[in-house]
Scaffold this motif. Structure first.
Motif, PDB file in Angstrom:
ATOM      1  N   PHE A  54      38.959  51.619  35.317  1.00  0.00           N
ATOM      2  CA  PHE A  54      39.625  52.138  34.112  1.00  0.00           C
ATOM      3  C   PHE A  54      38.681  52.328  32.944  1.00  0.00           C
ATOM      4  N   ILE A 209      34.054  32.420  29.278  1.00  0.00           N
ATOM      5  CA  ILE A 209      34.955  31.456  29.914  1.00  0.00           C
ATOM      6  C   ILE A 209      35.461  32.103  31.202  1.00  0.00           C
ATOM      7  N   PRO A 240      33.791  27.313  37.177  1.00  0.00           N
ATOM      8  CA  PRO A 240      33.665  26.341  38.270  1.00  0.00           C
ATOM      9  C   PRO A 240      32.676  26.818  39.323  1.00  0.00           C
ATOM     10  N   ARG A 241      32.306  28.077  39.221  1.00  0.00           N
ATOM     11  CA  ARG A 241      31.411  28.692  40.197  1.00  0.00           C
ATOM     12  C   ARG A 241      30.173  29.149  39.444  1.00  0.00           C
ATOM     13  N   PRO A 257      38.532  23.605  37.323  1.00  0.00           N
ATOM     14  CA  PRO A 257      39.451  24.726  37.082  1.00  0.00           C
ATOM     15  C   PRO A 257      40.716  24.270  36.365  1.00  0.00           C
ATOM     16  N   TYR A 340      46.932  30.320  34.655  1.00  0.00           N
ATOM     17  CA  TYR A 340      47.685  29.059  34.831  1.00  0.00           C
ATOM     18  C   TYR A 340      49.066  29.044  34.184  1.00  0.00           C
ATOM     19  N   PHE A 619      39.068  46.209  42.895  1.00  0.00           N
ATOM     20  CA  PHE A 619      40.333  45.667  43.417  1.00  0.00           C
ATOM     21  C   PHE A 619      40.468  45.953  44.916  1.00  0.00           C
ATOM     22  N   PHE A 682      36.224  30.234  46.557  1.00  0.00           N
ATOM     23  CA  PHE A 682      36.281  31.512  45.849  1.00  0.00           C
ATOM     24  C   PHE A 682      36.089  32.655  46.841  1.00  0.00           C
TER      25      PHE A 682
HETATM   26  N1  LIG Z   1      33.106  45.442  40.020  1.00  0.00           N
HETATM   27  C1  LIG Z   1      34.287  45.350  39.427  1.00  0.00           C
HETATM   28  N2  LIG Z   1      34.356  45.105  38.094  1.00  0.00           N
HETATM   29  C2  LIG Z   1      35.551  45.015  37.502  1.00  0.00           C
HETATM   30  C3  LIG Z   1      36.761  45.216  38.200  1.00  0.00           C
HETATM   31  C4  LIG Z   1      36.672  45.476  39.596  1.00  0.00           C
HETATM   32  O1  LIG Z   1      37.676  45.636  40.304  1.00  0.00           O
HETATM   33  N3  LIG Z   1      35.421  45.539  40.160  1.00  0.00           N
HETATM   34  N4  LIG Z   1      37.966  45.089  37.556  1.00  0.00           N
HETATM   35  C5  LIG Z   1      37.985  45.074  36.105  1.00  0.00           C
HETATM   36  C6  LIG Z   1      39.223  44.449  35.580  1.00  0.00           C
HETATM   37  S1  LIG Z   1      40.626  45.388  35.385  1.00  0.00           S
HETATM   38  C7  LIG Z   1      39.246  43.160  35.158  1.00  0.00           C
HETATM   39  S2  LIG Z   1      40.674  42.523  34.528  1.00  0.00           S
HETATM   40  C8  LIG Z   1      38.022  42.327  35.151  1.00  0.00           C
HETATM   41  C9  LIG Z   1      38.237  40.915  35.703  1.00  0.00           C
HETATM   42  O2  LIG Z   1      37.108  40.132  35.543  1.00  0.00           O
HETATM   43  P1  LIG Z   1      37.102  38.829  34.608  1.00  0.00           P
HETATM   44  O3  LIG Z   1      37.818  39.086  33.373  1.00  0.00           O
HETATM   45  O4  LIG Z   1      35.684  38.417  34.523  1.00  0.00           O
HETATM   46  O5  LIG Z   1      38.059  37.792  35.316  1.00  0.00           O
HETATM   47  P2  LIG Z   1      38.375  37.083  36.666  1.00  0.00           P
HETATM   48  O6  LIG Z   1      38.239  38.035  37.774  1.00  0.00           O
HETATM   49  O7  LIG Z   1      39.635  36.368  36.552  1.00  0.00           O
HETATM   50  O8  LIG Z   1      37.256  35.977  36.667  1.00  0.00           O
HETATM   51  C10 LIG Z   1      36.887  35.352  37.773  1.00  0.00           C
HETATM   52  C11 LIG Z   1      35.881  34.291  37.360  1.00  0.00           C
HETATM   53  O9  LIG Z   1      36.592  33.212  36.711  1.00  0.00           O
HETATM   54  C12 LIG Z   1      36.215  32.005  37.329  1.00  0.00           C
HETATM   55  N5  LIG Z   1      37.336  31.052  37.187  1.00  0.00           N
HETATM   56  C13 LIG Z   1      38.390  30.883  38.005  1.00  0.00           C
HETATM   57  N6  LIG Z   1      39.208  29.916  37.534  1.00  0.00           N
HETATM   58  C14 LIG Z   1      38.653  29.448  36.391  1.00  0.00           C
HETATM   59  C15 LIG Z   1      39.024  28.440  35.438  1.00  0.00           C
HETATM   60  O10 LIG Z   1      40.026  27.754  35.554  1.00  0.00           O
HETATM   61  N7  LIG Z   1      38.217  28.281  34.365  1.00  0.00           N
HETATM   62  C16 LIG Z   1      37.096  29.013  34.195  1.00  0.00           C
HETATM   63  N8  LIG Z   1      36.357  28.793  33.117  1.00  0.00           N
HETATM   64  N9  LIG Z   1      36.710  29.948  35.090  1.00  0.00           N
HETATM   65  C17 LIG Z   1      37.475  30.163  36.167  1.00  0.00           C
HETATM   66  C18 LIG Z   1      35.878  32.405  38.756  1.00  0.00           C
HETATM   67  O11 LIG Z   1      35.032  31.467  39.365  1.00  0.00           O
HETATM   68  C19 LIG Z   1      35.198  33.762  38.559  1.00  0.00           C
HETATM   69  O12 LIG Z   1      33.823  33.657  38.313  1.00  0.00           O
HETATM   70  O13 LIG Z   1      36.995  42.935  35.918  1.00  0.00           O
HETATM   71  C20 LIG Z   1      36.799  44.305  35.578  1.00  0.00           C
HETATM   72  N10 LIG Z   1      35.580  44.738  36.174  1.00  0.00           N
END
Ligand SMILES: Nc1nc2c(c(=O)[nH]1)N[C@H]1C(S)=C(S)[C@@H](COP(=O)(O)OP(=O)(O)OC[C@H]3O[C@@H](n4cnc5c(=O)[nH]c(N)nc54)[C@H](O)[C@@H]3O)O[C@H]1N2
Ligand SMILES: Nc1nc2c(c(=O)[nH]1)N[C@H]1C(S)=C(S)[C@@H](COP(=O)(O)OP(=O)(O)OC[C@H]3O[C@@H](n4cnc5c(=O)[nH]c(N)nc54)[C@H](O)[C@@H]3O)O[C@H]1N2
Ligand code: SF4
Ligand SMILES: [Mo]
Length: 733
Positions: A54, A209, A240-241, A257, A340, A619, A682
């Motif tokens: 997007f 975060i 956590p990773r 987490p 969460y 995705f 993960f």
């Molecule tokens: N290549 C690629 N890039 C993308 C996308 C894609 O499909 N492909 N999609 C896009 C979209 S729409 C979005 S919304 C974003 C999503 O990307 P981000 O906003 O970065 O979010 P998440 O995928 O939820 O993040 C996953 C990370 O959060 C960590 N994590 C899991 N649980 C917890 C927790 O409780 N606490 C903390 N601190 N960390 C935690 C995981 O280990 C992992 O590293 O990416 C965007 N960018």
């Protein structure tokens, strides 16, 4: 991860001149090396914008005859700066996907059996229009819900609004960034938006975060991060990773987490106790600071250590680093934040820590986006719905987003018939089977419908449940709406076809207009071809349409985007201030200042299932793209090496996962690593396809979506927290 096409990912730093993340990981590719030889001069260049995610990066597609040759970033475009991410570069693979939908289909077997007859467009659209007319007569137009993700849904949205339904929704709110927008709106009266208004490039310190930038590949953010790393930004990574970006961090916080709220409130306490916060900002703009001080004083680093597992010294040093660099420092608000079920409150805690740093509208933190002014097309007014939305109602979720709505509440109404029945789903470019938590609920809802239409480019899981499947031309074969995105520079971008669709696929605007005709709503499309529409809007805005077609991008006049350039702070909260204490929340019976609550932990022998992005996939939509598939053909399970040893597992072995509700996954390859805590596992999202039509990827890797049966709804805004599923390992598979 398998990167068999290493060359593809190689970068010549001379070309791009940036070191750090993107370069050192070899992410931005030199497309000339793609085919291992220098390519001939291209015949035709078409300016367009990418659709692999997007972000909508401006691009130039090269084609010869009706064959795509390569695609590159458009140097004029502020989002891509002339470079695409690996997914964008491999984007041309969508048109050669061997699984593509070729012609309209009508279901002949049971829903989900994927048995079809091939029909003409006229037959398909007549079938849909007849059903929609019957539903309108029997239940009202509101009983048709439209799900769409991305800009390609605009014209169909127009048809559905003209038909009279207010139930238009996307997973980008309740399954993605809704909590963040609500957390910031409640605190600062302003949104983060997409693209995020984060000024990473000029930042001196940034905390992530869980936001795994570098695997999360949103182009401009990763480019800015590369520059910032070159300029010596201090990174604090809380995950956590040990993510890719954690490798570049000054402070890495391996958090347990689900305990981030404890860390954020402790950070707030330290800023106050150590007198590190921005006193001028807080006294000029803050509301309820005294209450905040009283509330967070109990959150000490020692207490936080017990909750989060992070050493007190690390907690203190990391926030001191942010404070030292304020206001050019910030806590990144994240993007996929539905974790969460208390996510809007966690986002509020992020907004509060940022406000203590006084960084709003400051260079190196949050800029003020600017947008080109281009008038809309003068359409007739849409009919007003007396019933209103089915999903965003009354007090149930007071901060549910009225634009994108709640996919999960529309699903509920389709199952229960309350507050009124939903009888049809019209789905454009969203694979709801994989995007929504709990697949059984989604299937149950679909089985209650009188009509289910899916517009897609491949036979996705959701298409498998449709009554009618409509094949769309890919983004490289079609026109689309204008891209007018608020960002650092005002601009407009155009999407135009580089090649023709190979079979009987059609553009979304054509489908939307034809369907409107058949619904007797032709007057809502007073133009004949989308170019009439595009030209009208561009010329009305005072720009030159031929120039736009040729260059792909027209830039507007820059406006100030930082306080440093003259932007003034304005906060659209009820108090007109930054609300550390939220009267809006208090009035509705919610915590006016975020509080820490514990989340359930995995029982002994179980692991919390975490998931996220692969840098080379989007995705569940790119796994069958042959170029991207070659780069990564299945996902892996990150498993702590000590745990792997206990189970006698090594990297490359296969396991299955069983979740708390007895769901068992496909086989997934183990990646035994020290880079993840022992209480979680993960995997990247999107693999484990089980649609029969996706032959080239069927059964490859495991699906996180299939295991996300449990979710928790955020009481503030209705989003679905999905990080609460626990899995055990099934070995010897
Ligand atoms: N290549 C690629 N890039 C993308 C996308 C894609 O499909 N492909 N999609 C896009 C979209 S729409 C979005 S919304 C974003 C999503 O990307 P981000 O906003 O970065 O979010 P998440 O995928 O939820 O993040 C996953 C990370 O959060 C960590 N994590 C899991 N649980 C917890 C927790 O409780 N606490 C903390 N601190 N960390 C935690 C995981 O280990 C992992 O590293 O990416 C965007 N960018
Ligand atoms: N379990 C789990 N659930 C998640 C997430 C997760 O990480 N794990 N992430 C969440 C997030 S952050 C988001 S934003 C959502 C994303 O949710 P979705 O937007 O639904 O993402 P995709 O799975 O990529 O589905 C996109 C669909 O559009 C189709 N498509 C691709 N290109 C075109 C096109 O040009 N035209 C048409 N008509 N169709 C096209 C694809 O084939 C695919 O079927 O998922 C959310 N849900
Ligand atoms: S970030 Fe990558 S996939 Fe997304 S639009 Fe830009 S180039 Fe395409
Ligand atoms: Mo997302």
């Amino acid at each position: 991860m398998i990167f068999s096409r290493r060359k593809f990912l190689q970068i010549s730093s001379a070309t791009f001149g940036t070191a750090a993340v993107a370069t050192s990981l070899g992410y931005f590719s030199d497309t000339k090396k793609l085919f291992g030889k220098e390519i001939e001069e291209p015949v035709k260049k078409t300016a367009t914008y990418c659709n692999i995610c997007f972000w909508k990066c401006g691009a130039i597609a090269y084609s010869k005859g009706n064959k795509l040759w390569k695609i590159e970033g458009n140097p004029l475009d502020p989002l891509s700066n002339g470079r695409l991410c690996p997914r964008g570069t491999g984007g041309i693979g969508v048109s050669s996907d061997p699984n593509r939908l070729k012609s309209p289909l009508i279901r002949v077997g049971k829903r989900g059996e994927e048995e079809w007859k091939v029909v003409t467009w006229d037959e398909a659209l007549n079938f849909i229009a007849d059903k929609m007319k019957t539903i309108k007569t029997n239940y009202g137009p509101e009983s048709v819900a439209f799900f769409a993700h991305g800009i390609g849904g605009n014209f169909l949205k127009h048809t559905l609004k003209a038909y009279g339904t207010p139930n238009i929704t996307a997973p980008s709110f309740a399954q993605c960034r809704g909590p963040r927008e609500v957390g910031f709106e409640l605190t600062l009266g302003q949104f983060i938006g997409s693209p995020e208004r984060t000024d990473i490039e000029n930042s001196k310190a940034m905390a992530l975060i869980g936001s795994h930038l570098g695997e999360n590949m949103h182009n401009s953010q990763v480019q800015e991060l590369s520059k910032a790393i070159e300029n010596g930004i201090s990174l604090i990574v809380v995950d956590p990773r040990f993510s890719v970006i954690a490798g570049k961090a000054k402070y890495y916080l391996p958090i347990k987490p689900g305990t981030d709220m404890a860390l954020l409130l402790t950070w707030a306490n330290i800023l106050i106790k150590e007198n590190l916060y921005d006193k001028e900002f807080v006294s000029q703009y803050g509301f309820g600071f005294e209450q905040l001080v009283a509330e967070v004083s109990k959150y000490t680093p020692e207490w936080c250590y017990i909750e989060t597992g992070i050493e007190p010294e690390l907690i203190v040093n990391s926030i001191r680093e942010l404070a030292k660099n304020k206001p050019a420092s910030f806590v990144h608000p994240g993007r996929h934040v539905t974790w969460y079920g208390d996510d809007a409150q966690r986002s509020r805690a992020i907004a509060i820590v940022n406000s203590l740093l006084g960084n709003w509208n400051h260079k190196g933190a949050f800029f003020q986006p600017t947008k080109l002014s281009v008038p809309g097309y003068p359409y007739p007014e849409y009919p007003k719905s007396e019933k209103g939305r089915v999903d965003v109602r009354g007090e149930k979720y007071p901060w549910a987003g009225a634009d994108e709505g709640l996919t999960n509440e529309i699903r509920n109404a389709s199952i229960t018939g309350a507050p009124y029945p939903i009888k049809a789903w019209f789905v454009y470019a969203t694979n709801l089977i994989n995007a929504l938590p709990n697949q059984d609920e989604t299937i149950k809802a679909i089985n209650n419908l009188d009509l289910m239409v899916v517009v897609d480019v491949v036979p996705s899981e959701i298409a498998g449940y449709a009554d009618v499947v409509l094949p769309e031309s890919t983004y490289l074969e079609r026109w689309d709406d204008l891209n007018i995105t608020p960002f650092k520079k005002p601009f407009v971008g155009i999407r135009q076809p580089a090649v023709n669709p190979p079979d009987d696929q059609k553009d979304n605007w054509w489908i939307a207009k034809k369907l409107a005709d058949k619904l007797d709503l032709g007057h809502f499309f007073p133009w004949n071809h989308i170019e009439d529409y595009l030209k009208f809007r561009i010329e009305k805005g005072g720009f030159n349409y031929s120039e736009l077609k040729e260059k792909g991008i027209i830039l507007g006049t820059n406006k100030p985007i930082y306080i440093e350039d003259g932007v003034a702070n304005e906060f659209f909260t009820p108090s007109g201030k930054v609300e550390f204490y939220s009267t809006q929340l208090a009035e509705k019976g919610f915590d006016p200042i975020p509080k820490y609550t514990k989340h359930e932990e995995p029982p002994a022998g179980s692991f919390r299932l975490l998931f996220g992005r692969s840098p080379v996939h989007t995705f569940s939509q790119t796994q069958s793209n042959p170029i991207l598939q070659e780069m990564q053909s299945e996902n892996e399970l990150w498993l702590n090496i000590d745990i792997a040893n206990q189970y006698g597992l090594k990297s490359g072995d296969y396991v299955k996962l069983k979740n708390q509700d007895g769901k068992i996954s496909n086989k997934i390859k183990v990646k035994a690593t020290q880079r993840i805590r022992t209480d979680c596992v993960f995997m990247t999202h999107g693999f484990g396809h089980n649609s029969k039509g996706l032959k080239s990827v069927f059964g490859k890797g495991a699906s996180d979506s299939a295991l996300v049966t449990r979710y928790k709804v955020d009481p503030l805004m209705g989003g679905t927290g999905m990080n609460m599923n626990f899995v055990t390992l099934e070995v010897g598979v």
